[in-house]
Design a protein around this motif. Sequence first.
Motif, PDB file in Angstrom:
ATOM      1  N   PRO A  99     121.896  49.453  29.460  1.00 20.38           N
ATOM      2  CA  PRO A  99     122.420  48.407  30.343  1.00 20.38           C
ATOM      3  C   PRO A  99     122.543  48.849  31.794  1.00 20.38           C
ATOM      4  O   PRO A  99     122.945  49.981  32.072  1.00 20.38           O
ATOM      5  CB  PRO A  99     123.805  48.127  29.750  1.00 20.38           C
ATOM      6  N   LYS A 100     122.178  47.963  32.689  1.00 21.09           N
ATOM      7  CA  LYS A 100     122.384  48.152  34.122  1.00 21.09           C
ATOM      8  C   LYS A 100     123.051  46.897  34.678  1.00 21.09           C
ATOM      9  O   LYS A 100     122.751  45.785  34.241  1.00 21.09           O
ATOM     10  CB  LYS A 100     121.067  48.425  34.844  1.00 21.09           C
ATOM     11  N   VAL A 101     123.941  47.090  35.643  1.00 18.84           N
ATOM     12  CA  VAL A 101     124.715  45.987  36.204  1.00 18.84           C
ATOM     13  C   VAL A 101     124.605  46.010  37.718  1.00 18.84           C
ATOM     14  O   VAL A 101     124.718  47.071  38.342  1.00 18.84           O
ATOM     15  CB  VAL A 101     126.201  46.082  35.803  1.00 18.84           C
ATOM     16  N   ASN A 144     137.086  33.680  45.084  1.00 14.24           N
ATOM     17  CA  ASN A 144     137.541  33.781  43.698  1.00 14.24           C
ATOM     18  C   ASN A 144     136.409  33.803  42.669  1.00 14.24           C
ATOM     19  O   ASN A 144     136.573  33.329  41.550  1.00 14.24           O
ATOM     20  CB  ASN A 144     138.522  32.652  43.365  1.00 14.24           C
ATOM     21  N   LEU A 145     135.252  34.355  43.048  1.00 11.91           N
ATOM     22  CA  LEU A 145     134.147  34.435  42.096  1.00 11.91           C
ATOM     23  C   LEU A 145     133.357  35.724  42.293  1.00 11.91           C
ATOM     24  O   LEU A 145     132.917  36.038  43.395  1.00 11.91           O
ATOM     25  CB  LEU A 145     133.206  33.237  42.248  1.00 11.91           C
ATOM     26  N   ILE A 146     133.204  36.464  41.195  1.00 11.67           N
ATOM     27  CA  ILE A 146     132.384  37.674  41.158  1.00 11.67           C
ATOM     28  C   ILE A 146     131.255  37.436  40.166  1.00 11.67           C
ATOM     29  O   ILE A 146     131.471  36.863  39.098  1.00 11.67           O
ATOM     30  CB  ILE A 146     133.223  38.897  40.738  1.00 11.67           C
ATOM     31  N   LEU A 147     130.059  37.879  40.503  1.00 13.77           N
ATOM     32  CA  LEU A 147     128.896  37.692  39.642  1.00 13.77           C
ATOM     33  C   LEU A 147     128.338  39.040  39.223  1.00 13.77           C
ATOM     34  O   LEU A 147     128.046  39.891  40.072  1.00 13.77           O
ATOM     35  CB  LEU A 147     127.808  36.895  40.369  1.00 13.77           C
ATOM     36  N   ALA A 148     128.189  39.241  37.930  1.00  9.56           N
ATOM     37  CA  ALA A 148     127.569  40.457  37.410  1.00  9.56           C
ATOM     38  C   ALA A 148     126.194  40.111  36.848  1.00  9.56           C
ATOM     39  O   ALA A 148     126.083  39.249  35.977  1.00  9.56           O
ATOM     40  CB  ALA A 148     128.445  41.079  36.328  1.00  9.56           C
ATOM     41  N   TYR A 149     125.168  40.772  37.357  1.00  6.94           N
ATOM     42  CA  TYR A 149     123.811  40.571  36.872  1.00  6.94           C
ATOM     43  C   TYR A 149     123.493  41.734  35.943  1.00  6.94           C
ATOM     44  O   TYR A 149     123.358  42.880  36.366  1.00  6.94           O
ATOM     45  CB  TYR A 149     122.822  40.527  38.040  1.00  6.94           C
ATOM     46  N   VAL A 150     123.408  41.442  34.645  1.00 11.34           N
ATOM     47  CA  VAL A 150     123.276  42.481  33.627  1.00 11.34           C
ATOM     48  C   VAL A 150     121.846  42.495  33.084  1.00 11.34           C
ATOM     49  O   VAL A 150     121.296  41.447  32.731  1.00 11.34           O
ATOM     50  CB  VAL A 150     124.268  42.256  32.479  1.00 11.34           C
ATOM     51  N   ALA A 187     120.777  38.522  32.441  1.00 11.83           N
ATOM     52  CA  ALA A 187     121.674  37.364  32.454  1.00 11.83           C
ATOM     53  C   ALA A 187     122.771  37.571  33.487  1.00 11.83           C
ATOM     54  O   ALA A 187     123.171  38.698  33.780  1.00 11.83           O
ATOM     55  CB  ALA A 187     122.274  37.123  31.075  1.00 11.83           C
ATOM     56  N   VAL A 188     123.269  36.462  34.007  1.00 10.01           N
ATOM     57  CA  VAL A 188     124.378  36.471  34.955  1.00 10.01           C
ATOM     58  C   VAL A 188     125.682  36.235  34.189  1.00 10.01           C
ATOM     59  O   VAL A 188     125.768  35.326  33.364  1.00 10.01           O
ATOM     60  CB  VAL A 188     124.201  35.387  36.027  1.00 10.01           C
ATOM     61  N   VAL A 189     126.677  37.074  34.470  1.00 15.86           N
ATOM     62  CA  VAL A 189     128.008  36.897  33.893  1.00 15.86           C
ATOM     63  C   VAL A 189     128.958  36.528  35.027  1.00 15.86           C
ATOM     64  O   VAL A 189     129.366  37.393  35.806  1.00 15.86           O
ATOM     65  CB  VAL A 189     128.496  38.172  33.193  1.00 15.86           C
ATOM     66  N   PRO A 190     129.320  35.251  35.171  1.00 17.82           N
ATOM     67  CA  PRO A 190     130.284  34.857  36.206  1.00 17.82           C
ATOM     68  C   PRO A 190     131.690  35.269  35.790  1.00 17.82           C
ATOM     69  O   PRO A 190     132.085  35.115  34.635  1.00 17.82           O
ATOM     70  CB  PRO A 190     130.160  33.329  36.261  1.00 17.82           C
ATOM     71  N   ALA A 191     132.444  35.808  36.719  1.00 18.10           N
ATOM     72  CA  ALA A 191     133.836  36.180  36.479  1.00 18.10           C
ATOM     73  C   ALA A 191     134.692  35.436  37.500  1.00 18.10           C
ATOM     74  O   ALA A 191     134.646  35.729  38.692  1.00 18.10           O
ATOM     75  CB  ALA A 191     134.015  37.682  36.617  1.00 18.10           C
ATOM     76  N   LYS A 192     135.458  34.458  37.021  1.00 16.90           N
ATOM     77  CA  LYS A 192     136.231  33.588  37.900  1.00 16.90           C
ATOM     78  C   LYS A 192     137.667  34.077  38.016  1.00 16.90           C
ATOM     79  O   LYS A 192     138.329  34.344  37.024  1.00 16.90           O
ATOM     80  CB  LYS A 192     136.224  32.152  37.375  1.00 16.90           C
ATOM     81  N   GLY A 194     116.402  33.545  40.673  1.00 16.17           N
ATOM     82  CA  GLY A 194     115.557  34.499  41.385  1.00 16.17           C
ATOM     83  C   GLY A 194     115.890  35.963  41.179  1.00 16.17           C
ATOM     84  O   GLY A 194     115.158  36.839  41.656  1.00 16.17           O
ATOM     85  N   GLY A 195     117.010  36.247  40.495  1.00 13.76           N
ATOM     86  CA  GLY A 195     117.403  37.631  40.308  1.00 13.76           C
ATOM     87  C   GLY A 195     118.012  38.221  41.564  1.00 13.76           C
ATOM     88  O   GLY A 195     118.156  37.551  42.594  1.00 13.76           O
ATOM     89  N   PRO A 196     118.385  39.503  41.511  1.00 14.47           N
ATOM     90  CA  PRO A 196     119.042  40.145  42.652  1.00 14.47           C
ATOM     91  C   PRO A 196     118.267  40.073  43.953  1.00 14.47           C
ATOM     92  O   PRO A 196     118.856  39.988  45.031  1.00 14.47           O
ATOM     93  CB  PRO A 196     119.190  41.600  42.180  1.00 14.47           C
ATOM     94  N   GLY A 197     116.931  40.082  43.869  1.00 14.39           N
ATOM     95  CA  GLY A 197     116.129  40.030  45.084  1.00 14.39           C
ATOM     96  C   GLY A 197     116.253  38.743  45.858  1.00 14.39           C
ATOM     97  O   GLY A 197     115.920  38.698  47.047  1.00 14.39           O
ATOM     98  N   ALA A 198     116.742  37.681  45.202  1.00 14.02           N
ATOM     99  CA  ALA A 198     116.899  36.395  45.870  1.00 14.02           C
ATOM    100  C   ALA A 198     118.224  36.291  46.620  1.00 14.02           C
ATOM    101  O   ALA A 198     118.417  35.363  47.414  1.00 14.02           O
ATOM    102  CB  ALA A 198     116.809  35.261  44.844  1.00 14.02           C
TER     103      ALA A 198
END
Length: 242
Positions: free
Chosen positions: A129-131, A139-145, A155-160, A102-106
């Motif tokens: 690029p925008k993040v 223990n999980l950060i999500l970057a929506y690029v 795309a989502v970049v999960p950072a564990k 759904g993207g950031p709005g979800a």
Amino acid sequence: MRKFLIPTAAAAVLAVGVVEVSTTIAQDSGPTTIKVKATATPNNGGSKSKPQGHKVVAKITVTTAGDVDHPIVQSGDIYFPKGGKYQGEKYTKCASAVLTRGGPGACPTKSRIGEGSGSASADTVEAGPKVQIFNGGKNLILAYVTLQHPARVRAVVPAKLTPMSGQWSYKLHFDVPQTLQVVAGIPITLNNLTLTTGYTKAAKDIIATTSCGAGNKWPFQVNLSLDTHQSVSYTDSVACKK
């Protein structure tokens, strides 16, 4: 044809964890130069009973001299200093599947913990690029690029984050999706990126420290894997106050 020379040091684009950098770090050797200029507010360490929250603002700048392109970062490991603490379990989170579909709005508004923008090249075109950064939970950060050119790609970049002992508090691992590495057959190379994360109204101590390191320094290390089938490593430390 793209030509590569591997830098001797690098910094991670998704350094959005618990390293509070207060200096400018430059890599001087080789044709590729990387600088990280960042601040943490405040820059003093907390305690185990009262972790100190931080807002971290970091600008990463990558330049390459001569007829050599930046290598593409495919994945990375970032080691954060002892005393660092990510408290995602305490605050509102967004599931990776929800963000992907759904993207950031979800995502819940309170789960957003940062943002960023910068410059990247797709051959001679600015990729724009925008993040947007979200808490994924413990223990999980999500970057929506989002890349604007040569085609709009998201795309989502999960950072564990993996808890560690000894010198390091966490190892953060991320894999850059192929869709962000090459768009329409064109490699995407980073010029600069500014990220702001942590210390939001809804989660003031989601990024925190419980101490200042030995010698009033926070050490950190970055290992990056490149599309040239080689890896680079960067180790340094930054000042903090007790």
